[in-house]
Design a protein around this motif. Structure first.
Motif, mmCIF file in Angstrom:
data_model
loop_
_atom_site.group_PDB
_atom_site.id
_atom_site.type_symbol
_atom_site.label_atom_id
_atom_site.label_comp_id
_atom_site.label_asym_id
_atom_site.label_seq_id
_atom_site.Cartn_x
_atom_site.Cartn_y
_atom_site.Cartn_z
ATOM 1 N N VAL A 26 31.315 -7.213 31.907
ATOM 2 C CA VAL A 26 32.326 -6.514 31.119
ATOM 3 C C VAL A 26 32.226 -6.937 29.655
ATOM 4 O O VAL A 26 32.293 -6.116 28.734
ATOM 5 C CB VAL A 26 33.742 -6.794 31.676
ATOM 6 C CG1 VAL A 26 34.812 -6.282 30.718
ATOM 7 C CG2 VAL A 26 33.903 -6.162 33.047
ATOM 8 N N ALA A 27 32.074 -8.248 29.426
ATOM 9 C CA ALA A 27 31.978 -8.752 28.055
ATOM 10 C C ALA A 27 30.753 -8.193 27.347
ATOM 11 O O ALA A 27 30.778 -7.935 26.135
ATOM 12 C CB ALA A 27 31.923 -10.283 28.073
ATOM 13 N N THR A 28 29.676 -7.985 28.084
ATOM 14 C CA THR A 28 28.450 -7.477 27.476
ATOM 15 C C THR A 28 28.595 -6.038 27.014
ATOM 16 O O THR A 28 28.116 -5.658 25.948
ATOM 17 C CB THR A 28 27.293 -7.582 28.491
ATOM 18 O OG1 THR A 28 27.105 -8.954 28.826
ATOM 19 C CG2 THR A 28 26.003 -7.024 27.910
ATOM 20 N N LEU A 29 29.291 -5.226 27.800
ATOM 21 C CA LEU A 29 29.367 -3.805 27.502
ATOM 22 C C LEU A 29 30.476 -3.443 26.521
ATOM 23 O O LEU A 29 30.397 -2.423 25.847
ATOM 24 C CB LEU A 29 29.585 -3.014 28.801
ATOM 25 C CG LEU A 29 28.390 -2.952 29.759
ATOM 26 C CD1 LEU A 29 28.784 -2.264 31.047
ATOM 27 C CD2 LEU A 29 27.214 -2.236 29.111
ATOM 28 N N SER A 30 31.525 -4.264 26.438
ATOM 29 C CA SER A 30 32.692 -3.876 25.648
ATOM 30 C C SER A 30 32.692 -4.498 24.260
ATOM 31 O O SER A 30 32.091 -5.537 24.031
ATOM 32 C CB SER A 30 33.975 -4.262 26.392
ATOM 33 O OG SER A 30 34.002 -5.653 26.639
ATOM 34 N N GLU A 31 33.395 -3.837 23.341
ATOM 35 C CA GLU A 31 33.547 -4.356 21.972
ATOM 36 C C GLU A 31 34.445 -5.578 21.966
ATOM 37 O O GLU A 31 34.224 -6.530 21.226
ATOM 38 C CB GLU A 31 34.116 -3.235 21.088
ATOM 39 C CG GLU A 31 34.377 -3.629 19.639
ATOM 40 C CD GLU A 31 35.795 -4.153 19.447
ATOM 41 O OE1 GLU A 31 36.048 -4.820 18.435
ATOM 42 O OE2 GLU A 31 36.643 -3.900 20.334
ATOM 43 N N SER A 32 35.491 -5.551 22.785
ATOM 44 C CA SER A 32 36.344 -6.716 22.993
ATOM 45 C C SER A 32 37.010 -6.565 24.347
ATOM 46 O O SER A 32 37.100 -5.468 24.894
ATOM 47 C CB SER A 32 37.406 -6.835 21.883
ATOM 48 O OG SER A 32 38.254 -5.705 21.887
ATOM 49 N N TRP A 33 37.455 -7.678 24.892
ATOM 50 C CA TRP A 33 38.073 -7.657 26.216
ATOM 51 C C TRP A 33 39.021 -8.840 26.313
ATOM 52 O O TRP A 33 39.050 -9.721 25.456
ATOM 53 C CB TRP A 33 37.008 -7.725 27.318
ATOM 54 C CG TRP A 33 36.368 -9.085 27.439
ATOM 55 C CD1 TRP A 33 35.365 -9.585 26.666
ATOM 56 C CD2 TRP A 33 36.713 -10.104 28.367
ATOM 57 N NE1 TRP A 33 35.054 -10.868 27.044
ATOM 58 C CE2 TRP A 33 35.880 -11.207 28.104
ATOM 59 C CE3 TRP A 33 37.646 -10.198 29.401
ATOM 60 C CZ2 TRP A 33 35.957 -12.390 28.838
ATOM 61 C CZ3 TRP A 33 37.713 -11.378 30.132
ATOM 62 C CH2 TRP A 33 36.868 -12.458 29.843
#
Length: 637
Positions: A142-149
């Motif tokens: 999730v962290a890799t694909l998203s701008e922030s999480w």
């Protein structure tokens, strides 16, 4: 896997929509049950939201791209899978378009909220304390694909959220991966991380981050739709070989004897599936594995556990690495998954983690298949007990029966019976209980034996209905009194969810007395579609008058009517699954549709009449029936 950069964990709830941006942020939400179909439903929901926003002309929709759609689907799939598959909880999914203060960039925000954050994750010995961050493999992706999480804890709720920029710019962390010439030649991108010699392969970063999630998403969809555990095992092998392994084997523990921790060599375990990329080696591999199943210690948990390479079965194939995974769902061991790859000293960490995620989905699919099969077995046993084992043969009368419950193999709300009630007396019944499943089964289990008992005690048709009506009312009263007692004990907090329901029964009941040249029939209809009588020349008329449902009115008095069935005449009895069969706004019995269908059956025997009416009912609509179908045909010879 290392730590996740903490600076990326900013709670977007602190942000407000910029005042100069036109219109409020678009928000859609849905609730998803804690079952294997939830991830697929979540993916459909996100794509539908993006499509709706585009159709409605939401300003931010101008920046939607295929990349954004793909990334959002992968994100929601992983977040929902972690909540449902790993923790076993129902979740709430929210998608919205938002913007940071002072920024003209729109963002797609995805939230997955778990309303049972204190519940122990499946397979863990102790629940985690509230507020403890969980940085598993799924959140790294999730962290890799998203701008922030981020993760937000509130009273009774834990929410994991991710934010994607609508303009399609994504931050992608560089990660370690592997590649091999052999895998490249095969064209199997999924296998490129299995090479024995590691090297940097930045061009494969996209697959590791995105392809792995796609593989898991597609695997979840395939596995979730299966209700046979052997088919689940077969699909597991075909999904893993040759993508991630050269060969695969699945052991399944006995469904009734499986324990919380059961190794592949435990009593009752069976080798359900063996699959190899070289088909001629499958049987030899099976023989070796049956003799020497993998032995996993209790401490192995659900993670990867190295096991000896079965060299005997792979003569000429050299050595390799083999891993075993315990298949566990709901704290119960269901079996063991074994994979192997030639030419490796050890599997890459990315693969062990990916297969561990996959094994959880396999275990959940097996558990679901077993629950479904248990329920199907119970339903079949119950159904056999609710219907007559055979239909009585009546002298001078042909009979034809169609019975199709909407839930195949499960107890329906319709029932029938044809039985001998005494010397030269036979009785028949066709009924429809309000409700389905267990509730209907309770009423059928009460009504059918009492019909037989009252008939054999010599009660006339109308008297049987009077007494059955009172029996249903008395039984409902007792159930209501029991529910009231439960409510009183609970401090008057309302009727419990499993409280009583009204036990209404529509019933067509009759008695037949054969004589030379015909059959004398006494019949009564209680809230049931009226029976139709067809003469030998094809004329059709109603054969009874409508009366009140059974189980509704306490002092209702029922009446019966008599007629004679002469040679060639046919009596048709149906439930409302026939008369109310829909095609758009039309019903099958509109404009005397059932009578016309029966008139077209002139000259046919009882079995052919029943089959022709059944076929016409099915052909009336392109959609499958949405109610039970039952019909009884009696024809004088």
């Amino acid at each position: 896997m290392g730590s996740i950069p903490m600076q990326r964990e900013t709670d977007f709830r602190a942000s407000a929509t910029a005042p100069d941006r036109a219109g409020p942020p678009a928000v859609v939400r849905t609730s998803l049950p804690g079952n294997p179909l939830a991830p697929a439903a979540a993916r459909r929901f996100v794509r539908a939201a993006l499509a709706d926003w585009t159709e409605l002309g939401v300003p931010a929709a101008a920046g939607f791209t295929e990349r954004l759609a793909d990334d959002s689907v992968l994100l929601v799939s992983e977040l929902v899978t972690n909540a449902v598959v790993h923790a076993g909880t129902a979740v709430e999914l929210v998608c919205r378009l938002d913007a940071s203060p002072g920024d003209t960039t729109d963002f797609l925000v995805i939230e997955v909220s778990d309303h049972h954050p204190s519940r122990a994750v499946r397979g863990e010995q102790l629940p985690q304390a509230a507020g403890t961050p969980e940085y598993g493999r799924g959140l790294h992706l999730v962290a890799t694909l998203s701008e922030s999480w981020g993760i937000t804890y509130r009273t009774g709720t834990k929410t994991v959220w991710a934010r994607l920029p609508v303009d399609g710019v994504h931050a992608v962390d560089e990660i370690e991966t592997y590649a091999s010439e052999q895998a490249t030649q095969r064209g199997l991108r999924a296998a490129e991380i299995l090479a024995p010699l590691p090297k940097r392969a930045s061009h494969d970063t996209e697959w590791v981050n995105r392809g792995a999630l796609t593989f898991l998403a597609e695997a979840s969809d395939l596995l979730a739709g299966q209700f046979d555990e052997d088919l689940v095992a077969a699909l597991a092998g075909q999904l893993l070989v040759p993508r991630l392994a050269d060969w695969c084997a699945v052991w399944l523990d006995d469904a009734s004897e499986g324990s919380a921790r059961g190794p592949a060599d435990a009593p009752g375990a069976r080798l359900a599936r063996v699959w190899h990329s070289s088909e001629h080696r499958i049987e030899e591999l099976r023989r070796v594995l049956e003799k020497e199943p993998p032995r996993l210690p209790d401490a192995a948990g659900t993670g990867a556990f190295p096991v000896p390479w079965p060299g005997e079965a792979l003569a000429g194939g050299g050595s390799g690495a083999a891993l075993a995974y315990r298949l566990t769902a709901g704290g119960r061991a269901l079996g063991t998954l074994l994979i192997g790859r030639a030419g490796l000293i050890r599997f890459a960490d990315e693969i062990t983690g990916l297969v561990e995620d996959f094994s959880r989905r396999v275990a959940l699919a097996i558990s679901t298949a077993r629950r479904y099969q248990r329920q199907a077995n119970i339903s079949q046993v119950l159904q056999r007990g609710l219907l007559p084992s055979k239909v009585a043969e009546i002298p001078g009368v042909e009979s034809g029966i169609v019975y199709e419950p909407r839930d195949k193999g499960g107890p329906g709300g319709d029932f029938y019976d044809v039985f001998q009630a005494g010397d030269n007396r036979w009785c028949f019944a066709l009924g429809d209980v309000q409700g389905k499943g267990p509730e209907a089964a309770v009423v059928i289990g009460l009504a059918r034996p009492w019909l037989r008992l009252l008939a054999r005690e010599g009660y006339q048709v109308a008297e049987v209905l009077d007494r059955l009506n009172q029996l249903l009312l008395d039984d409902a009263t007792e159930a209501a009194d029991a529910a009231a007692a439960v409510v009183a004990v609970a401090g008057g907090q309302g009727v419990p969810p499993d409280g009583p329901t009204s036990r209404f029964l529509s019933l067509l009941y009759g008695e037949l007395v054969p004589y030379d040249g015909g059959v004398h029939c006494t019949i009564a209809s209680a809230g049931h579609p009226l029976p139709l009588l067809m003469s030998a020349d094809g004329a059709v008329r109603e054969a009874a008058s409508p009366q009140m449902l059974l189980g509704v009115v306490d002092d209702e008095t029922y009446t019966s009517e008599s007629l004679d069935l002469r040679s060639g005449e046919t009596l048709l009895c149906v439930t409302d699954g026939v008369t109310e069969r829909r095609s758009g706004h039309l019903q099958f019995d509109d404009a005397n549709g059932l009578a016309d269908a029966l008139a077209g059956c002139a000259g046919l025997d009882a079995a052919l009449v029943a089959e022709r009416i059944r076929r016409l009912v099915h052909e009336f609509s392109d959609r499958p029936p949405d109610d039970d179908l039952a019909l009884l045909v009696l024809r004088a010879r």
